[in-house]
Design an enzyme around this catalytic site. Structure first.
Site, PDB file in Angstrom:
ATOM      1  CB  SER A  84      -0.920  -0.087   1.308  1.00 12.39           C
ATOM      2  OG  SER A  84      -0.296  -0.401   2.383  1.00 12.39           O
TER       3      SER A  84
ATOM      4  CG  HIS B 283       5.839  -9.263   7.521  1.00 18.84           C
ATOM      5  ND1 HIS B 283       6.661  -8.423   7.155  1.00 18.84           N
ATOM      6  CD2 HIS B 283       4.546  -8.660   7.569  1.00 18.84           C
ATOM      7  CE1 HIS B 283       6.096  -7.417   6.925  1.00 18.84           C
ATOM      8  NE2 HIS B 283       4.799  -7.236   7.167  1.00 18.84           N
TER       9      HIS B 283
HETATM   10  N1  CMX Z   1       0.648 -19.905   5.362  1.00 20.27           N
HETATM   11  C1  CMX Z   1       0.813 -20.864   4.509  1.00 20.27           C
HETATM   12  N2  CMX Z   1       2.105 -20.714   3.544  1.00 20.27           N
HETATM   13  C2  CMX Z   1       2.745 -19.574   3.747  1.00 20.27           C
HETATM   14  C3  CMX Z   1       2.391 -18.564   4.826  1.00 20.27           C
HETATM   15  C4  CMX Z   1       1.178 -18.814   5.565  1.00 20.27           C
HETATM   16  N3  CMX Z   1       0.793 -17.960   6.267  1.00 20.27           N
HETATM   17  N4  CMX Z   1       3.357 -17.392   4.700  1.00 20.27           N
HETATM   18  C5  CMX Z   1       4.204 -17.813   3.639  1.00 20.27           C
HETATM   19  N5  CMX Z   1       3.616 -19.107   3.132  1.00 20.27           N
HETATM   20  C6  CMX Z   1       4.508 -19.595   2.056  1.00 20.27           C
HETATM   21  C7  CMX Z   1       4.341 -19.098   0.762  1.00 20.27           C
HETATM   22  O1  CMX Z   1       2.915 -19.101   0.127  1.00 20.27           O
HETATM   23  C8  CMX Z   1       5.414 -19.375  -0.100  1.00 20.27           C
HETATM   24  O2  CMX Z   1       4.995 -20.757  -0.744  1.00 20.27           O
HETATM   25  P1  CMX Z   1       5.280 -21.059  -2.097  1.00 20.27           P
HETATM   26  O3  CMX Z   1       6.783 -21.279  -2.093  1.00 20.27           O
HETATM   27  O4  CMX Z   1       4.663 -22.508  -2.289  1.00 20.27           O
HETATM   28  O5  CMX Z   1       4.837 -20.117  -3.038  1.00 20.27           O
HETATM   29  C9  CMX Z   1       6.538 -19.693   1.012  1.00 20.27           C
HETATM   30  O6  CMX Z   1       5.729 -19.980   2.093  1.00 20.27           O
HETATM   31  C10 CMX Z   1       7.668 -18.835   1.391  1.00 20.27           C
HETATM   32  O7  CMX Z   1       6.966 -17.465   1.486  1.00 20.27           O
HETATM   33  P2  CMX Z   1       7.813 -16.362   2.394  1.00 20.27           P
HETATM   34  O8  CMX Z   1       9.093 -16.016   1.573  1.00 20.27           O
HETATM   35  O9  CMX Z   1       7.744 -16.921   3.766  1.00 20.27           O
HETATM   36  O10 CMX Z   1       6.518 -15.334   2.379  1.00 20.27           O
HETATM   37  P3  CMX Z   1       6.382 -14.088   1.556  1.00 20.27           P
HETATM   38  O11 CMX Z   1       7.659 -12.920   1.546  1.00 20.27           O
HETATM   39  O12 CMX Z   1       6.455 -14.595   0.078  1.00 20.27           O
HETATM   40  O13 CMX Z   1       4.953 -13.549   1.644  1.00 20.27           O
HETATM   41  C11 CMX Z   1       3.124 -12.979   2.947  1.00 20.27           C
HETATM   42  C12 CMX Z   1       4.671 -12.841   2.953  1.00 20.27           C
HETATM   43  C13 CMX Z   1       2.679 -12.091   3.970  1.00 20.27           C
HETATM   44  C14 CMX Z   1       2.335 -12.802   1.726  1.00 20.27           C
HETATM   45  C15 CMX Z   1       2.637 -14.549   3.475  1.00 20.27           C
HETATM   46  O14 CMX Z   1       3.348 -14.843   4.546  1.00 20.27           O
HETATM   47  C16 CMX Z   1       1.516 -14.659   3.475  1.00 20.27           C
HETATM   48  O15 CMX Z   1       0.668 -15.352   2.326  1.00 20.27           O
HETATM   49  N6  CMX Z   1       0.732 -14.922   4.646  1.00 20.27           N
HETATM   50  C17 CMX Z   1      -0.794 -14.865   4.968  1.00 20.27           C
HETATM   51  C18 CMX Z   1      -1.473 -13.771   4.304  1.00 20.27           C
HETATM   52  C19 CMX Z   1      -1.160 -12.561   5.571  1.00 20.27           C
HETATM   53  O16 CMX Z   1      -1.413 -12.807   6.435  1.00 20.27           O
HETATM   54  N7  CMX Z   1      -1.205 -11.549   4.876  1.00 20.27           N
HETATM   55  C20 CMX Z   1      -1.071 -10.193   5.692  1.00 20.27           C
HETATM   56  C21 CMX Z   1       0.478  -9.760   5.856  1.00 20.27           C
HETATM   57  C22 CMX Z   1       0.458  -8.222   6.682  1.00 20.27           C
HETATM   58  C23 CMX Z   1      -0.052  -7.001   6.029  1.00 20.27           C
HETATM   59  O17 CMX Z   1       0.461  -6.826   4.987  1.00 20.27           O
HETATM   60  O18 CMX Z   1      -1.138  -6.884   6.395  1.00 20.27           O
END
Ligand code: CMX
Length: 441
Positions: A241, A318
């Protein structure tokens, strides 16, 4: 010139001069290297932007102008007898880098009250949307509809000198922030309360007036809003954002267009919409399990079934943080202090114990800990605000404080159009081939 604007002018012009000479003398200094994983991986960690208002540390979490959230709770002015910081004070801090006095915070509250009149056509635009339109769609639409009053757009059309861009951006920013609670409350009341609107109470501070217009009664909810609107305000510049607001603003789109861009990014489930998704996920779990008091083993099984279905656990993980989010911890502290015996909050705390080891066990999740969105919904449910699809609007009202104060800085420092370089996968393949050839020669 008003006192905040005057201080901002002095601080920003001094920093602008400093940056100018810094770039002249040290402009070619290397501050980062980019590897292929980052090019394909959402630019994680690439240092490529300046954001004055806050900075995020993977372990310590967010610091606003160097202050952690617990420090801000101590230092920022509060209402008489109140315990939670006023977001007006955080805005002052983000804009000029100094903790304000109670008088200065009162001045911001008065300014925002004075500037809070929403144009009539914005209400008409909102009323023309189907009542079941997602509240974030309504928020974004309402913000763009108020662009008709943009000081920046008007002055630009009149031939404004570029040295005045910050001034017009400041005016739009103050006007827009002032109006957001009224707009957001209007969306809430038209969507969930049959269009029975509540008139503002100009004797209240920005957050308390918002709580009042939402129609959620009680002093504790007002306190919650003060805290909520403070802790969601900023998370340095790279989050979606903030970055979207920054990118749109770099084209000299005004505060209205820029914030709408940021809000559209916030509306995604990997970002701000996660606060809605968390509470939906929790209630679906409780309904599936047929209990309001699940055991840790039951939660564990449900988490595993969510993962097995190829879905993320909302509220966990995150892109930067590698510890429990201090904003989660702060909300937990609030709940411990103000709320006793809530079943739904108990579920959130049990999830905090159960989920991280499961995510850690997957071996790929870089941060198994809860983020800001894991806790907020349960507290809102406790206070009777059960309309989950509205929750991201609350996040958005707060986020406006950070991204718009940063936008003022971007215009004051004269930051240019943002235009990073993209490449095709074919280019990458050819580049790697060339590297191999030269390594073998
Ligand atoms: N549940 C399951 N799997 C998850 C996960 C979660 N909460 N968080 C990360 N992973 C997975 C990713 O989907 C990714 O999987 P693939 O390799 O199969 O695609 C893997 O773990 C590696 O991801 P990462 O490097 O740890 O996380 P990213 O930096 O790519 O993504 C985020 C960060 C927040 C998008 C991710 O942790 C997520 O999807 N969380 C759930 C949604 C969420 O709570 N979002 C809110 C964040 C805060 C905000 O901005 O408000």
């Amino acid at each position: 010139m008003d006192p905040l604007k005057q201080k901002f002018a002095e601080k920003s012009q001094a920093l602008k001069a400093q940056i100018k000479s810094l770039l002249k003398e040290r402009g070619d200094t290397k501050v980062d290297e980019v590897v292929l994983r980052q090019v394909f991986g959402g630019m994680r960690g690439v240092k490529s932007m300046v954001w004055e208002t806050s900075q995020l540390d993977p372990n310590d979490g967010i610091r606003f102008r160097g202050y952690s959230i617990p420090e801000l709770r101590d230092l920022l002015p509060k209402v008489p007898g109140g315990k939670e910081p006023l977001p007006e004070g955080l805005f002052w801090l983000m804009l000029i880098g100094e903790i304000p006095t109670p008088e200065q915070v009162k001045w911001v509250t008065d300014q925002w009250t004075r500037r809070s009149i929403v144009p009539e056509h914005t209400f008409k635009v909102l009323d023309s949307l189907p009542v079941d339109t997602h509240p974030m769609t309504q928020l974004s639409t309402a913000i763009v509809s108020m662009q008709t009053g943009s000081v920046f757009a008007r002055r630009y059309a009149e031939g404004m000198n570029k040295s005045e861009y910050w001034d017009a951006t400041y005016e739009d920013t103050m006007n827009l922030i002032a109006r957001l609670p009224r707009v957001a409350a209007y969306i809430y009341r038209r969507t969930y309360h049959g269009g029975k609107h509540i008139a503002p109470d100009i004797s209240l501070d920005w957050s308390a007036n918002f709580a009042h217009m939402l129609g959620v009664e009680g002093e504790d909810f007002k306190s919650l809003m003060r805290l909520y609107l403070t802790i969601h305000a900023d998370h340095e510049g790279g989050n979606a954002s903030a970055h979207a607001t920054h990118l749109v603003g770099s084209t000299l789109s005004d505060s209205y267009f820029s914030l709408a861009g940021g809000m559209n990014a916030l509306a995604g489930p990997l970002h701000g919409l996660a606060n809605q998704e968390v509470i939906k996920w929790i209630f679906r779990m409780l309904d599936t399990l047929g209990t309001r008091r699940p055991t840790k083993d039951q939660i564990k099984d449900y988490v595993n079934s969510t993962l097995a279905a190829g879905k993320v656990i909302p509220g966990y993980g995150h892109a930067v943080l590698r510890q429990p989010d201090p904003r989660f911890i702060e909300q937990k502290r609030f709940a411990q202090e103000y709320i006793h015996g809530s079943e739904i909050i108990d579920v959130v705390w049990k999830c905090f114990e159960v989920i991280p080891p499961i995510l850690q066990g997957l071996g790929k999740v870089k941060n198994p800990w809860p983020n800001v969105d894991a806790h907020s919904g349960a507290i809102l449910v406790h206070y009777g605000m059960k309309e989950f699809s509205y929750y991201t609007v609350l996040f958005g009202v707060s986020r406006a404080l950070g991204v718009l104060s940063a936008l003022c800085w971007s215009r004051a420092l004269g930051f240019p159009l943002e235009r990073p370089k993209s490449v095709t996968t074919k280019w990458v393949m050819e580049y790697l081939e060339k590297q191999e050839v030269s390594a073998n020669n």
